[in-house]
Design an enzyme around this catalytic site. Structure first.
Site, mmCIF file in Angstrom:
data_model
loop_
_atom_site.group_PDB
_atom_site.id
_atom_site.type_symbol
_atom_site.label_atom_id
_atom_site.label_comp_id
_atom_site.label_asym_id
_atom_site.label_seq_id
_atom_site.Cartn_x
_atom_site.Cartn_y
_atom_site.Cartn_z
ATOM 1 N N GLU A 296 -0.257 -1.184 -1.896
ATOM 2 C CA GLU A 296 -1.409 -1.611 -1.910
ATOM 3 C C GLU A 296 -2.174 -1.346 -3.027
ATOM 4 O O GLU A 296 -2.596 -0.286 -3.410
ATOM 5 C CB GLU A 296 -2.228 -0.981 -0.710
ATOM 6 C CG GLU A 296 -3.582 -1.636 -0.472
ATOM 7 C CD GLU A 296 -4.485 -1.006 0.640
ATOM 8 O OE1 GLU A 296 -5.546 -1.155 0.228
ATOM 9 O OE2 GLU A 296 -3.976 -0.380 1.275
ATOM 10 N N CYS B 262 -11.117 0.109 -0.773
ATOM 11 C CA CYS B 262 -10.204 -0.884 -1.201
ATOM 12 C C CYS B 262 -10.436 -2.588 -0.720
ATOM 13 O O CYS B 262 -10.252 -3.230 -1.422
ATOM 14 C CB CYS B 262 -8.795 -0.416 -0.011
ATOM 15 S SG CYS B 262 -8.259 1.056 -0.693
#
Length: 459
Positions: free
Chosen positions: A229, A263
């Site tokens: 990620e 994020c």
């Protein structure tokens, strides 16, 4: 070896210092994890689930200390507490679906054949966690990995060194064997050497695109599966039929919460021309109501960024955009705590376009650019004009419209009328430079297990 220092963004002091393991000590730690894994996997699933849940319960018991430590380590205001809401919700969901997800899937069970598919643990799972949500991002992989029968080696970020220690302390106190879950301090060279030596059955990395590239290079030729990620530049799109006040409140919170260090934080917003002026006016008022300051002050809603070098990146993007014609709408004088270092005043920019880095490169700070669009097609084209694809937030009052737009957006998650949220029942995934793989949902168990087929015939 050279110690790793954690510099607190609160006052610039050395908050913690740890010496990384030598190569030989790191190899020995992984060997212990591998040796302990088979016995752990042989335990009944119900027992593994109970121990993992007990570990999370122990972690909750440390909440007062953890909230204070997080403020010192990465600057999050203590008024927001820790990350326990998400930690608990994700743990409970993954524990609840474990039996069904990990159970063998029978294809045939007759007098002649028994054929079925099973899921088998990958062995030693290596988690390289980031600093922005260090507990949540670790839990995403740690919980399913342990429940599925893997042992886990955790490397916390140098910015949040104490997180791994707290997690290990909690899980060991709950009864998870010390060799089954280990926290280690490693430098980059040793990390890459271990991956290159095929020390792990799975590597999960959350961090920068550059870090993901380094992981892939280290794993090249080992066939070690990777979950990556990486960066994001998540957009919000406000259609003409949107609830304006709700859109402003959620999107601006998504842009500014945790000093923009999320994020899936909102980094660019596209607003239909009919709502544009009103949206911008309300957005500016929303941001001006924030209070930048010491994270231990109960009135503070915006703490320092985790490191002054992260703030420097945002300052550079904003300065370049203004030089190229962007208009800043927030007066830094309204945020006197801005010290030119880790404490950074928030900013809202208009007159921006995609020639500016602030609209195309990850900022990961309290800045957002807002652009006017004439229709869905223009908004979709702009949302897709990005090397990243983590989430996209669409604001409309119609499910079908949101689904039709979402189907055209290159992203991992499409939100309607919300943003910056992880639903544990849905897969957390991305595309393009945001990385590959997925966590949470039943697919999160698939990431930390491999399929194994059984084809039995009676003769």
């Amino acid at each position: 070896m050279k110690p790793i220092q954690l510099i607190s963004p609160v006052d610039g002091s050395v908050y913690a210092e740890r010496t990384p393991l030598s190569h030989d000590a790191a190899v020995a730690a992984v060997a212990r994890a591998k040796a302990a894994q088979k016995a752990w996997a042989a335990r009944p699933l119900t027992e593994r689930v109970a121990l993992v849940q007990a570990g999370v319960a122990k972690l909750n018991g440390m909440s007062a200390v953890i909230v204070e430590e997080l403020a010192w380590q990465m600057g999050r205001p203590t008024r927001f507490g820790g990350e326990f809401g998400g930690v608990n919700a994700r743990t409970d969901y993954m524990a609840g679906i474990a039996a069904e997800t990990l159970a063998p899937k029978m294809v045939e069970d007759s007098d002649t054949f028994r054929r079925y598919l099973a899921r088998e643990a990958l062995g030693v799972v290596f988690i390289v966690a980031p600093w922005n949500y260090p507990y949540l991002t670790t839990i995403n992989t740690l919980v399913p990995a342990l429940i599925a029968g893997n042992s886990v080696v955790l490397k916390a970020s140098s910015q949040t060194l104490l997180v791994g220690e707290r997690m290990a302390e909690a899980f060991h106190a709950a009864g998870v064997p010390a060799d089954v879950f280990q926290n280690v301090v490693l430098d980059h060279a040793t990390t890459e050497a271990l991956i290159g030596a095929r020390a792990f059955g799975f590597v999960n990395f959350t961090g920068s695109v550059g870090g993901g590239v380094a992981m892939e290079k280290a794993a090249a030729g080992t066939f070690t599966p990777l979950g990556l990620e990486l960066g994001g530049k998540d957009p919000g799109y406000v259609r003409a039929d949107a609830n304006l006040d709700a859109a402003v409140d959620t999107l601006m919170d998504g842009a500014m919460f945790n000093s923009g260090q999320c994020c899936c934080g909102i980094e660019r917003i596209y607003v239909h021309e009919s709502l544009y002026d009103a949206f911008v006016e309300k957005a500016v008022a929303w941001v001006n109501a924030l209070k930048l300051g010491n994270p231990f002050d109960a009135a503070t809603t915006l703490g320092p960024m985790a490191n002054k070098r992260f703030a420097a990146v945002v300052r550079g993007q904003v300065a370049e955009a203004i030089a190229a014609g962007a208009m800043p709408l927030i007066d830094p004088a309204n945020f006197p705590a801005d010290d030119g270092g880790a404490y950074l005043a928030p900013q809202v920019l208009v007159n921006v376009d995609h020639s500016m880095r602030v609209m195309t490169e990850e900022s990961f700070g309290p800045v957002v650019g807002i652009m006017k669009v004439k229709d869905d097609a223009e908004a979709i084209a702009l949302m897709n004009d990005s090397p990243y694809g983590l989430t996209a937030s669409v604001w409309t009052e119609d499910y079908d419209t949101a689904a039709a737009i979402g189907a055209q957006i290159e992203t991992g998650t499409v939100f309607m009328n919300r943003a910056d949220y992880l639903d544990p029942a849905l897969c957390w995934t991305g595309c393009k430079d945001t990385g590959r793989g997925g966590s949470l949902s039943y697919l999160g168990f698939h990431s930390v297990t491999r399929p194994k087929s059984y084809h039995f015939k009676k003769v």
